[in-house]
Design a protein around this motif. Structure first.
Motif, PDB file in Angstrom:
ATOM      1  N   VAL A  73     137.115  -6.581  87.538  1.00 20.60           N
ATOM      2  CA  VAL A  73     135.805  -6.826  86.954  1.00 20.60           C
ATOM      3  C   VAL A  73     134.845  -5.742  87.415  1.00 20.60           C
ATOM      4  O   VAL A  73     134.762  -5.457  88.617  1.00 20.60           O
ATOM      5  N   GLN A  74     134.142  -5.146  86.486  1.00 22.77           N
ATOM      6  CA  GLN A  74     133.124  -4.156  86.819  1.00 22.77           C
ATOM      7  C   GLN A  74     131.769  -4.704  86.406  1.00 22.77           C
ATOM      8  O   GLN A  74     131.625  -5.273  85.325  1.00 22.77           O
ATOM      9  N   LEU A  75     130.803  -4.532  87.277  1.00 22.38           N
ATOM     10  CA  LEU A  75     129.458  -5.032  87.024  1.00 22.38           C
ATOM     11  C   LEU A  75     128.490  -3.874  86.904  1.00 22.38           C
ATOM     12  O   LEU A  75     128.497  -2.964  87.727  1.00 22.38           O
ATOM     13  N   GLN A  76     127.654  -3.935  85.892  1.00 20.05           N
ATOM     14  CA  GLN A  76     126.669  -2.885  85.647  1.00 20.05           C
ATOM     15  C   GLN A  76     125.287  -3.521  85.609  1.00 20.05           C
ATOM     16  O   GLN A  76     124.964  -4.253  84.673  1.00 20.05           O
ATOM     17  N   ALA A  77     124.492  -3.228  86.626  1.00 20.95           N
ATOM     18  CA  ALA A  77     123.137  -3.781  86.697  1.00 20.95           C
ATOM     19  C   ALA A  77     122.137  -2.805  86.100  1.00 20.95           C
ATOM     20  O   ALA A  77     122.293  -1.592  86.215  1.00 20.95           O
ATOM     21  N   SER A  78     121.111  -3.354  85.471  1.00 24.53           N
ATOM     22  CA  SER A  78     120.064  -2.528  84.877  1.00 24.53           C
ATOM     23  C   SER A  78     118.764  -3.313  84.822  1.00 24.53           C
ATOM     24  O   SER A  78     118.752  -4.525  85.078  1.00 24.53           O
ATOM     25  N   GLY A  79     117.689  -2.616  84.471  1.00 27.47           N
ATOM     26  CA  GLY A  79     116.409  -3.287  84.276  1.00 27.47           C
ATOM     27  C   GLY A  79     115.396  -3.080  85.380  1.00 27.47           C
ATOM     28  O   GLY A  79     114.261  -3.537  85.273  1.00 27.47           O
ATOM     29  N   GLY A  80     115.785  -2.404  86.447  1.00 29.42           N
ATOM     30  CA  GLY A  80     114.834  -2.161  87.525  1.00 29.42           C
ATOM     31  C   GLY A  80     113.756  -1.182  87.099  1.00 29.42           C
ATOM     32  O   GLY A  80     113.828  -0.567  86.044  1.00 29.42           O
ATOM     33  N   GLY A  81     112.735  -1.058  87.925  1.00 33.52           N
ATOM     34  CA  GLY A  81     111.655  -0.149  87.620  1.00 33.52           C
ATOM     35  C   GLY A  81     110.506  -0.357  88.573  1.00 33.52           C
ATOM     36  O   GLY A  81     110.636  -1.009  89.607  1.00 33.52           O
ATOM     37  N   ARG A  82     109.370   0.214  88.206  1.00 36.13           N
ATOM     38  CA  ARG A  82     108.172   0.103  89.030  1.00 36.13           C
ATOM     39  C   ARG A  82     107.126  -0.692  88.273  1.00 36.13           C
ATOM     40  O   ARG A  82     106.829  -0.387  87.106  1.00 36.13           O
ATOM     41  N   VAL A  83     106.577  -1.696  88.952  1.00 38.96           N
ATOM     42  CA  VAL A  83     105.519  -2.515  88.357  1.00 38.96           C
ATOM     43  C   VAL A  83     104.436  -2.761  89.392  1.00 38.96           C
ATOM     44  O   VAL A  83     104.655  -2.557  90.581  1.00 38.96           O
ATOM     45  N   GLN A  84     103.302  -3.215  88.916  1.00 38.50           N
ATOM     46  CA  GLN A  84     102.225  -3.583  89.831  1.00 38.50           C
ATOM     47  C   GLN A  84     102.359  -5.048  90.248  1.00 38.50           C
ATOM     48  O   GLN A  84     103.065  -5.830  89.604  1.00 38.50           O
ATOM     49  N   THR A  85     101.698  -5.390  91.310  1.00 39.49           N
ATOM     50  CA  THR A  85     101.686  -6.771  91.785  1.00 39.49           C
ATOM     51  C   THR A  85     101.279  -7.710  90.650  1.00 39.49           C
ATOM     52  O   THR A  85     100.321  -7.441  89.923  1.00 39.49           O
ATOM     53  N   GLY A  86     102.057  -8.779  90.511  1.00 36.56           N
ATOM     54  CA  GLY A  86     101.795  -9.739  89.446  1.00 36.56           C
ATOM     55  C   GLY A  86     102.569  -9.482  88.176  1.00 36.56           C
ATOM     56  O   GLY A  86     102.575 -10.317  87.261  1.00 36.56           O
ATOM     57  N   GLY A  87     103.218  -8.334  88.111  1.00 37.77           N
ATOM     58  CA  GLY A  87     103.974  -7.976  86.926  1.00 37.77           C
ATOM     59  C   GLY A  87     105.332  -8.661  86.856  1.00 37.77           C
ATOM     60  O   GLY A  87     105.706  -9.453  87.728  1.00 37.77           O
ATOM     61  N   SER A  88     106.078  -8.337  85.799  1.00 41.75           N
ATOM     62  CA  SER A  88     107.378  -8.953  85.555  1.00 41.75           C
ATOM     63  C   SER A  88     108.426  -7.901  85.224  1.00 41.75           C
ATOM     64  O   SER A  88     108.103  -6.833  84.685  1.00 41.75           O
ATOM     65  N   LEU A  89     109.645  -8.238  85.546  1.00 43.94           N
ATOM     66  CA  LEU A  89     110.799  -7.431  85.167  1.00 43.94           C
ATOM     67  C   LEU A  89     111.953  -8.378  84.885  1.00 43.94           C
ATOM     68  O   LEU A  89     112.022  -9.475  85.449  1.00 43.94           O
ATOM     69  N   ARG A  90     112.866  -7.933  84.010  1.00 47.02           N
ATOM     70  CA  ARG A  90     114.085  -8.700  83.796  1.00 47.02           C
ATOM     71  C   ARG A  90     115.281  -7.814  84.088  1.00 47.02           C
ATOM     72  O   ARG A  90     115.468  -6.775  83.438  1.00 47.02           O
ATOM     73  N   LEU A  91     116.069  -8.224  85.042  1.00 46.62           N
ATOM     74  CA  LEU A  91     117.286  -7.509  85.388  1.00 46.62           C
ATOM     75  C   LEU A  91     118.448  -8.084  84.596  1.00 46.62           C
ATOM     76  O   LEU A  91     118.500  -9.284  84.329  1.00 46.62           O
ATOM     77  N   SER A  92     119.369  -7.222  84.246  1.00 38.38           N
ATOM     78  CA  SER A  92     120.580  -7.644  83.555  1.00 38.38           C
ATOM     79  C   SER A  92     121.792  -7.154  84.331  1.00 38.38           C
ATOM     80  O   SER A  92     121.738  -6.103  84.982  1.00 38.38           O
ATOM     81  N   CYS A  93     122.865  -7.897  84.215  1.00 40.25           N
ATOM     82  CA  CYS A  93     124.116  -7.492  84.847  1.00 40.25           C
ATOM     83  C   CYS A  93     125.244  -7.810  83.883  1.00 40.25           C
ATOM     84  O   CYS A  93     125.514  -8.985  83.604  1.00 40.25           O
ATOM     85  N   ALA A  94     125.861  -6.772  83.361  1.00 39.69           N
ATOM     86  CA  ALA A  94     126.933  -6.937  82.397  1.00 39.69           C
ATOM     87  C   ALA A  94     128.284  -6.770  83.085  1.00 39.69           C
ATOM     88  O   ALA A  94     128.490  -5.812  83.840  1.00 39.69           O
ATOM     89  N   ALA A  95     129.190  -7.696  82.801  1.00 37.89           N
ATOM     90  CA  ALA A  95     130.524  -7.648  83.389  1.00 37.89           C
ATOM     91  C   ALA A  95     131.513  -7.135  82.359  1.00 37.89           C
ATOM     92  O   ALA A  95     131.564  -7.634  81.235  1.00 37.89           O
TER      93      ALA A  95
END
Length: 129
Positions: A1-23
């Motif tokens: 199984v290989q996992l590929q994570a994505s979705g990181g980045g830079r945001v300000q306090t109070g912001g949102s991000l969604r990370l994904s991990c595809a297998a």
């Protein structure tokens, strides 16, 4: 199984991000049997288990540090697990890793890093004040 994570980045306090991990290299049937988890590691600190989800999606775990702000979910048809992160704080700054295990432990707090056999490469999240 290989996992590929994505979705990181830079945001300000109070912001949102969604990370994904595809297998990959796993059928939908196989992936659906895995317990999935998200860990994070801040600079100079140990890797922390922040969220986990069982195969059915019904049982989920959150560390106290993210409870009420982060939501873990999965789409077994897409072999993907997500981590929705809201109300981000500077202390959430870290490299986030997805991981998977076929080991079932009734109590989420019994999971150890060594129980997760497959890891993604990590995606960096930076929250600025």
């Amino acid at each position: 199984v290989q996992l590929q994570a994505s979705g990181g980045g830079r945001v300000q306090t109070g912001g949102s991000l969604r990370l994904s991990c595809a297998a990959s290299a796993a059928s939908e049937r196989t992936f659906s049997r895995y317990t999935m988890g998200w860990y994070r590691q801040a600079l100079g600190k140990e890797r922390e288990f922040v969220a986990g989800i069982r195969w059915s999606g019904v049982s989920r775990y959150y560390s106290d540090s993210v409870k009420g702000r982060f939501t873990i979910s999965r789409d077994n048809a897409k072999n993907t697990v997500y981590l929705q992160m809201n109300s981000l704080r500077p202390e959430d700054t870290a490299v986030y890793y997805c991981a998977t295990t076929m080991k079932f432990l009734y109590d989420w707090s019994d999971y150890r890093r060594s129980d997760f056999g497959y890891w993604g490469q990590g995606t960096e999240v930076t929250v600025s004040s």
